[in-house]
Design a protein around this motif. Structure first.
Motif, PDB file in Angstrom:
ATOM      1  N   GLN A   1     -35.606  -7.805  65.729  1.00  0.00           N
ATOM      2  CA  GLN A   1     -35.072  -7.094  64.568  1.00  0.00           C
ATOM      3  C   GLN A   1     -35.590  -7.813  63.324  1.00  0.00           C
ATOM      4  O   GLN A   1     -35.103  -8.871  62.930  1.00  0.00           O
ATOM      5  CB  GLN A   1     -33.549  -7.050  64.552  1.00  0.00           C
ATOM      6  CG  GLN A   1     -33.033  -6.213  63.398  1.00  0.00           C
ATOM      7  CD  GLN A   1     -31.532  -6.037  63.417  1.00  0.00           C
ATOM      8  OE1 GLN A   1     -30.803  -6.816  64.013  1.00  0.00           O
ATOM      9  NE2 GLN A   1     -31.066  -5.004  62.757  1.00  0.00           N
ATOM     10  N   LEU A   2     -36.595  -7.226  62.708  1.00  0.00           N
ATOM     11  CA  LEU A   2     -37.269  -7.796  61.553  1.00  0.00           C
ATOM     12  C   LEU A   2     -36.468  -7.520  60.288  1.00  0.00           C
ATOM     13  O   LEU A   2     -35.833  -6.478  60.161  1.00  0.00           O
ATOM     14  CB  LEU A   2     -38.652  -7.138  61.457  1.00  0.00           C
ATOM     15  CG  LEU A   2     -39.688  -7.727  60.534  1.00  0.00           C
ATOM     16  CD1 LEU A   2     -40.051  -9.144  60.965  1.00  0.00           C
ATOM     17  CD2 LEU A   2     -40.932  -6.852  60.559  1.00  0.00           C
ATOM     18  N   ARG A   3     -36.486  -8.464  59.361  1.00  0.00           N
ATOM     19  CA  ARG A   3     -35.912  -8.243  58.036  1.00  0.00           C
ATOM     20  C   ARG A   3     -37.068  -8.173  57.049  1.00  0.00           C
ATOM     21  O   ARG A   3     -37.875  -9.090  56.962  1.00  0.00           O
ATOM     22  CB  ARG A   3     -34.934  -9.353  57.670  1.00  0.00           C
ATOM     23  CG  ARG A   3     -34.021  -8.947  56.526  1.00  0.00           C
ATOM     24  CD  ARG A   3     -32.911  -9.927  56.338  1.00  0.00           C
ATOM     25  NE  ARG A   3     -33.475 -11.143  55.775  1.00  0.00           N
ATOM     26  CZ  ARG A   3     -32.800 -12.258  55.604  1.00  0.00           C
ATOM     27  NH1 ARG A   3     -31.563 -12.342  55.989  1.00  0.00           N
ATOM     28  NH2 ARG A   3     -33.379 -13.308  55.077  1.00  0.00           N
ATOM     29  N   VAL A   4     -37.162  -7.052  56.331  1.00  0.00           N
ATOM     30  CA  VAL A   4     -38.261  -6.806  55.397  1.00  0.00           C
ATOM     31  C   VAL A   4     -37.668  -6.589  54.011  1.00  0.00           C
ATOM     32  O   VAL A   4     -36.886  -5.659  53.814  1.00  0.00           O
ATOM     33  CB  VAL A   4     -39.078  -5.562  55.825  1.00  0.00           C
ATOM     34  CG1 VAL A   4     -40.222  -5.308  54.855  1.00  0.00           C
ATOM     35  CG2 VAL A   4     -39.595  -5.701  57.248  1.00  0.00           C
ATOM     36  N   ASP A   5     -38.060  -7.422  53.051  1.00  0.00           N
ATOM     37  CA  ASP A   5     -37.551  -7.318  51.673  1.00  0.00           C
ATOM     38  C   ASP A   5     -36.029  -7.165  51.655  1.00  0.00           C
ATOM     39  O   ASP A   5     -35.482  -6.274  51.015  1.00  0.00           O
ATOM     40  CB  ASP A   5     -38.220  -6.150  50.931  1.00  0.00           C
ATOM     41  CG  ASP A   5     -39.701  -6.389  50.699  1.00  0.00           C
ATOM     42  OD1 ASP A   5     -40.101  -7.564  50.608  1.00  0.00           O
ATOM     43  OD2 ASP A   5     -40.446  -5.403  50.601  1.00  0.00           O
ATOM     44  N   GLU A   6     -35.358  -8.019  52.413  1.00  0.00           N
ATOM     45  CA  GLU A   6     -33.894  -8.076  52.496  1.00  0.00           C
ATOM     46  C   GLU A   6     -33.252  -6.860  53.162  1.00  0.00           C
ATOM     47  O   GLU A   6     -32.039  -6.690  53.109  1.00  0.00           O
ATOM     48  CB  GLU A   6     -33.266  -8.310  51.112  1.00  0.00           C
ATOM     49  CG  GLU A   6     -33.776  -9.555  50.413  1.00  0.00           C
ATOM     50  CD  GLU A   6     -33.599 -10.840  51.216  1.00  0.00           C
ATOM     51  OE1 GLU A   6     -32.576 -10.993  51.913  1.00  0.00           O
ATOM     52  OE2 GLU A   6     -34.502 -11.694  51.156  1.00  0.00           O
TER      53      GLU A   6
ATOM     54  N   THR B   1     -50.640  -1.228  51.291  1.00  0.00           N
ATOM     55  CA  THR B   1     -51.234  -1.561  49.994  1.00  0.00           C
ATOM     56  C   THR B   1     -50.386  -2.505  49.157  1.00  0.00           C
ATOM     57  O   THR B   1     -50.814  -2.925  48.094  1.00  0.00           O
ATOM     58  CB  THR B   1     -51.483  -0.271  49.179  1.00  0.00           C
ATOM     59  OG1 THR B   1     -50.230   0.411  49.027  1.00  0.00           O
ATOM     60  CG2 THR B   1     -52.484   0.631  49.873  1.00  0.00           C
ATOM     61  N   ARG B   2     -49.169  -2.837  49.600  1.00  0.00           N
ATOM     62  CA  ARG B   2     -48.305  -3.765  48.854  1.00  0.00           C
ATOM     63  C   ARG B   2     -47.835  -4.873  49.784  1.00  0.00           C
ATOM     64  O   ARG B   2     -47.892  -4.730  51.001  1.00  0.00           O
ATOM     65  CB  ARG B   2     -47.113  -3.023  48.256  1.00  0.00           C
ATOM     66  CG  ARG B   2     -46.195  -2.366  49.273  1.00  0.00           C
ATOM     67  CD  ARG B   2     -44.923  -1.793  48.653  1.00  0.00           C
ATOM     68  NE  ARG B   2     -44.015  -2.835  48.249  1.00  0.00           N
ATOM     69  CZ  ARG B   2     -42.944  -3.213  48.945  1.00  0.00           C
ATOM     70  NH1 ARG B   2     -42.656  -2.633  50.085  1.00  0.00           N
ATOM     71  NH2 ARG B   2     -42.173  -4.171  48.503  1.00  0.00           N
ATOM     72  N   HIS B   3     -47.379  -5.975  49.219  1.00  0.00           N
ATOM     73  CA  HIS B   3     -46.900  -7.069  50.067  1.00  0.00           C
ATOM     74  C   HIS B   3     -45.431  -6.851  50.444  1.00  0.00           C
ATOM     75  O   HIS B   3     -44.697  -6.149  49.745  1.00  0.00           O
ATOM     76  CB  HIS B   3     -47.109  -8.422  49.383  1.00  0.00           C
ATOM     77  CG  HIS B   3     -46.101  -8.745  48.339  1.00  0.00           C
ATOM     78  ND1 HIS B   3     -46.214  -8.316  47.036  1.00  0.00           N
ATOM     79  CD2 HIS B   3     -44.950  -9.451  48.408  1.00  0.00           C
ATOM     80  CE1 HIS B   3     -45.184  -8.738  46.340  1.00  0.00           C
ATOM     81  NE2 HIS B   3     -44.400  -9.435  47.141  1.00  0.00           N
ATOM     82  N   TYR B   4     -45.046  -7.446  51.577  1.00  0.00           N
ATOM     83  CA  TYR B   4     -43.668  -7.384  52.066  1.00  0.00           C
ATOM     84  C   TYR B   4     -43.168  -8.802  52.299  1.00  0.00           C
ATOM     85  O   TYR B   4     -43.889  -9.634  52.849  1.00  0.00           O
ATOM     86  CB  TYR B   4     -43.589  -6.620  53.399  1.00  0.00           C
ATOM     87  CG  TYR B   4     -43.887  -5.152  53.290  1.00  0.00           C
ATOM     88  CD1 TYR B   4     -42.934  -4.259  52.819  1.00  0.00           C
ATOM     89  CD2 TYR B   4     -45.128  -4.651  53.678  1.00  0.00           C
ATOM     90  CE1 TYR B   4     -43.208  -2.902  52.736  1.00  0.00           C
ATOM     91  CE2 TYR B   4     -45.402  -3.296  53.590  1.00  0.00           C
ATOM     92  CZ  TYR B   4     -44.443  -2.433  53.122  1.00  0.00           C
ATOM     93  OH  TYR B   4     -44.710  -1.086  53.037  1.00  0.00           O
TER      94      TYR B   4
ATOM     95  N   ASP C   1     -44.323 -13.903  52.331  1.00  0.00           N
ATOM     96  CA  ASP C   1     -44.892 -12.669  51.791  1.00  0.00           C
ATOM     97  C   ASP C   1     -46.172 -12.342  52.542  1.00  0.00           C
ATOM     98  O   ASP C   1     -47.148 -13.100  52.453  1.00  0.00           O
ATOM     99  CB  ASP C   1     -45.205 -12.805  50.297  1.00  0.00           C
ATOM    100  CG  ASP C   1     -43.954 -12.852  49.445  1.00  0.00           C
ATOM    101  OD1 ASP C   1     -42.914 -12.335  49.896  1.00  0.00           O
ATOM    102  OD2 ASP C   1     -44.014 -13.400  48.341  1.00  0.00           O
ATOM    103  N   VAL C   2     -46.150 -11.233  53.275  1.00  0.00           N
ATOM    104  CA  VAL C   2     -47.335 -10.789  54.011  1.00  0.00           C
ATOM    105  C   VAL C   2     -48.070  -9.781  53.131  1.00  0.00           C
ATOM    106  O   VAL C   2     -47.597  -8.669  52.910  1.00  0.00           O
ATOM    107  CB  VAL C   2     -46.967 -10.164  55.379  1.00  0.00           C
ATOM    108  CG1 VAL C   2     -48.218  -9.735  56.112  1.00  0.00           C
ATOM    109  CG2 VAL C   2     -46.171 -11.150  56.214  1.00  0.00           C
TER     110      VAL C   2
END
Length: 174
Positions: free
Chosen positions: A121-126, A56-59, A93-94
């Motif tokens: 290895q994903l980086r999500v919101d730092e 429900t929120r963007h990343y 921003d997804v």
């Protein structure tokens, strides 16, 4: 320890509600801007890494060079990564119900392409996520008859997985 994913499977991140990633479309492919001289004598292939937001929120997503590692063959040797031809996700921003895809071009000896492991290895919101592994193969060496039958020949990955799953679901199976 976690089980590796099969190429094409989605992996959901528990720490980021609704976010999931998959490695898919592993196939023999020539790079769009021409071959790198360092890949002389090697077979090119591409692989896609798609990040999907079902939350429900963007990343804010980062999937850049160094966050994807490709190993080939039974000994897990490093593939040549063609950074110039690859397309990464750099600070995107997804939003909910949207996707972003990275396309990686790599090269390796043709005989090694039946075993391909891709670690992401994903980086999500730092924040860094745990590394996850997808395993599969390009099928470059499969016989044409096996390809016509959907790649389900006796030596194919699909056949091995089917046999494993069948053994696990039969009474008295592992």
């Amino acid at each position: 320890m976690y089980e590796p994913n099969v190429i094409g499977d989605w992996h959901e991140y528990d720490e980021h509600a609704g976010l999931r990633v998959r490695v898919h479309r592993l196939e023999a492919a020539e790079p769009p801007r021409g071959r790198d001289d360092a890949a002389a004598g090697l077979t090119y292939f591409s692989v896609r890494v798609t990040v999907e937001n079902r939350g429900t929120r963007h990343y804010g997503i980062h999937l850049e060079d160094g966050q994807i590692d490709v190993r080939v063959g039974p000994d897990g040797e490093g593939a040549f990564i063609d950074w110039r031809n690859s397309q990464f996700i750099e600070g995107f921003d997804v939003h909910p119900l949207r996707r972003a895809t990275a396309v990686l071009y790599a090269a390796a000896p043709e005989s090694a392409l039946t075993h391909v492991d891709v670690q992401v290895q994903l980086r999500v919101d730092e924040e860094w996520t745990d590394r996850r592994l997808w395993a599969g193969g390009t099928g470059v060496l499969e016989a044409p008859a096996a390809a016509a039958a959907g790649g389900a020949g006796p030596g194919s990955l699909a056949h091995q997985l089917s046999a494993y799953l069948k053994d696990r679901t039969e009474p008295g199976g592992a």
